[in-house]
Enzyme design. Structure first.
Site, mmCIF file in Angstrom:
data_model
loop_
_atom_site.group_PDB
_atom_site.id
_atom_site.type_symbol
_atom_site.label_atom_id
_atom_site.label_comp_id
_atom_site.label_asym_id
_atom_site.label_seq_id
_atom_site.Cartn_x
_atom_site.Cartn_y
_atom_site.Cartn_z
ATOM 1 N N GLY A 69 -4.914 -7.715 0.843
ATOM 2 C CA GLY A 69 -4.169 -8.002 1.888
ATOM 3 C C GLY A 69 -2.744 -8.636 1.701
ATOM 4 O O GLY A 69 -2.013 -9.114 2.612
ATOM 5 N N ASP B 177 4.379 -3.728 6.982
ATOM 6 C CA ASP B 177 4.296 -3.949 5.450
ATOM 7 C C ASP B 177 5.003 -3.143 4.811
ATOM 8 O O ASP B 177 6.049 -3.657 3.817
ATOM 9 C CB ASP B 177 2.894 -3.297 5.132
ATOM 10 C CG ASP B 177 1.644 -4.040 5.589
ATOM 11 O OD1 ASP B 177 1.868 -5.105 5.988
ATOM 12 O OD2 ASP B 177 0.355 -3.520 5.380
HETATM 13 P P1 ADP Z 1 -3.539 -3.715 0.338
HETATM 14 O O1 ADP Z 1 -2.487 -2.664 0.807
HETATM 15 O O2 ADP Z 1 -3.788 -4.657 1.130
HETATM 16 O O3 ADP Z 1 -3.561 -4.110 -1.059
HETATM 17 P P2 ADP Z 1 -5.042 -1.216 0.979
HETATM 18 O O4 ADP Z 1 -6.530 -0.947 0.968
HETATM 19 O O5 ADP Z 1 -4.223 -0.938 2.113
HETATM 20 O O6 ADP Z 1 -4.741 -2.707 0.520
HETATM 21 O O7 ADP Z 1 -4.239 -0.441 -0.327
HETATM 22 C C1 ADP Z 1 -5.058 -0.599 -1.519
HETATM 23 C C2 ADP Z 1 -5.240 0.958 -2.278
HETATM 24 O O8 ADP Z 1 -3.716 1.348 -2.449
HETATM 25 C C3 ADP Z 1 -5.944 0.879 -3.551
HETATM 26 O O9 ADP Z 1 -7.175 1.321 -3.201
HETATM 27 C C4 ADP Z 1 -5.315 2.123 -4.319
HETATM 28 O O10 ADP Z 1 -5.815 3.382 -3.723
HETATM 29 C C5 ADP Z 1 -3.694 2.088 -3.581
HETATM 30 N N1 ADP Z 1 -3.089 1.412 -4.617
HETATM 31 C C6 ADP Z 1 -2.128 0.481 -4.396
HETATM 32 N N2 ADP Z 1 -1.435 0.207 -5.669
HETATM 33 C C7 ADP Z 1 -1.810 1.035 -6.534
HETATM 34 C C8 ADP Z 1 -1.505 1.033 -7.838
HETATM 35 N N3 ADP Z 1 -0.350 0.284 -8.332
HETATM 36 N N4 ADP Z 1 -1.916 2.190 -8.540
HETATM 37 C C9 ADP Z 1 -2.999 3.153 -7.952
HETATM 38 N N5 ADP Z 1 -3.348 2.714 -6.615
HETATM 39 C C10 ADP Z 1 -2.790 1.796 -5.732
HETATM 40 MG MG MG Z 2 -2.105 -1.806 2.621
#
Ligand code: ADP
Ligand code: MG
Length: 396
Positions: A132, A180
């Protein structure tokens, strides 16, 4: 457990880029995770939000390509380099997973008619994934600022945020609002960002908790309940239905002073009663954001405490998007002496935010740790949130 994230290391990211692509990166760009101080589930109601950037960042080491190909690699994802050819760049590209977020940014830029070539990218991140704290927008905005610079697009930060939101909505298939991406692109150190999600006007509101002897703590509960996605869509549809039933463009258009009449009108309609709690949350939450801004402008950050706690109660009881772990974190923090606490982000897991006097921070942290252990929950990750900078270029 207290965990102060190390900043992502630019020199190491550059070295990994060299090893992966056998070339120098042209540059390094960073975009932060964010925590929303107040204004939850208001952004798809044209309402107000107030995020701040975390010190945790996603770093992109990048170099341009002239053949239009996108090559992606993340230290945080299994597998090696993923190559996406221009003809495959469309929502649902072969093997799309995490790569949908950065590929979506390039796609959204090309869809907008921008002359943007390909790139080689390597990412490394200290933003907790799926907590989150918006690692997805950090990934998108790091990509957007890198592509903007590599191809000389000269786009504004709000433009980059809109393109990144389009990527997340249309390419990654996540129906998020604009908060965001705007936070990752536009936040500045020492400030919370007051954003009107209707007209996208924004204002940097000074928020120096430490100068007032206060601390903001993030409690990452480490849980994510699966019912979240469908529940988000239902809440969103409920809010849109309520706005239609009340004859307004969005729930933002119901003034706080008219809330009792609006709720009475709604309750008198067929199927209207079920929407009453949703409307009450959105209208009172918008009002709380305005009160929070007024308190910060007046140099009264202590006064945010009760607003945070009221926001949590509204999200828990009216909007029904909390969960036992978030409720325990908030209630325990307050019982241990915090000024206020609330869930932050979409809900059903993720993180809570706690405002506490500096002197009580250790006690509150320990109390939350102990409560989670006693309940048999996974140990939370607790760290201070000092408002950090938005996206920026770094020196390797
Ligand atoms: P949040 O944005 O709250 O962290 P989300 O479900 O919106 O949760 O996004 C998380 C997803 O974004 C991860 O499961 C992955 O697919 C992707 N992600 C985010 N940062 C990275 C990263 N540095 N490397 C690879 N994937 C990433
Ligand atoms: Mg997100």
């Amino acid at each position: 457990m207290t965990d102060t994230a190390p900043a992502a290391d630019p020199a190491r990211a550059a070295a990994t880029f060299r090893a992966l692509y056998r070339a120098e990166p042209t540059g390094l760009w960073a975009a932060p995770g964010r925590v929303n101080l107040i204004g939850e589930h208001t952004d798809y109601n044209d309402g107000f939000v107030m995020p701040l950037a975390l010190p945790h960042t996603t770093l992109a080491a990048a170099a341009p390509r002239t053949d239009g190909v996108l090559r992606l690699h993340s230290a945080g994802a299994p597998g090696g380099i993923v190559e996406i050819r221009p003809e495959d760049l469309r929502p649902g590209h072969p093997g799309a997973d995490w790569t949908a977020y950065p590929a979506g940014v390039l796609w959204a830029m090309r869809e907008a008619g921008l002359p943007v070539g390909g790139a080689d990218l390597h990412y490394t991140s200290t933003v907790p994934l799926g907590a989150g704290l918006s690692s997805s927008a950090a990934l998108e905005i790091a990509t957007a600022v890198a592509l903007d610079a590599l191809h000389g697009l000269g786009l504004s930060r709000p433009d980059l945020a809109r393109l990144a939101q389009r990527a997340e909505n249309a390419y990654a298939g996540v129906p998020c609002g604009i908060m965001d991406q705007t936070a990752a692109a536009c936040c500045t150190a020492g400030h919370a960002l007051f954003l009107d999600t209707r007209d996208l006007t924004q204002r940097q509101v000074p928020f120096d908790a430490a100068a007032h002897g206060l601390r903001l703590l993030v409690v990452d509960t480490r849980v994510r309940h699966r019912l979240g996605d469908g529940a988000y869509a239902r809440r969103r549809a409920g809010c849109e239905g309520a706005a239609r039933a009340l004859g307004v463009r969005a729930l933002r258009d119901i003034p706080y002073a008219h809330l009792p009449e609006a709720l009475a009108d709604l309750a008198s309609l067929t199927d209207g009663a079920a929407l009453v709690p949703l409307v009450r949350h959105v209208v009172t939450e918008n009002h709380r954001v305005e009160q929070a801004v007024a308190h910060l402008d007046a140099g009264r950050p202590h006064a945010l405490g009760p607003l945070l706690t009221a926001s949590h109660a509204s999200l828990r009881d009216d909007f029904a998007v909390s969960c036992p772990e978030l409720d325990l974190a908030a209630a325990t923090a307050i019982a241990a002496g915090a000024l206020g606490a609330r869930m932050t982000g979409g809900g059903f897991g993720g993180s809570a935010l706690v405002l506490v006097e500096e002197a009580a921070a250790a006690t509150v942290t320990k109390a939350v740790d102990t409560a989670f252990a006693t309940a048999g929950y996974t140990a939370p990750r607790i760290f201070p949130a000092v408002p950090g900078a938005g996206a920026r270029r770094l020196d390797p």
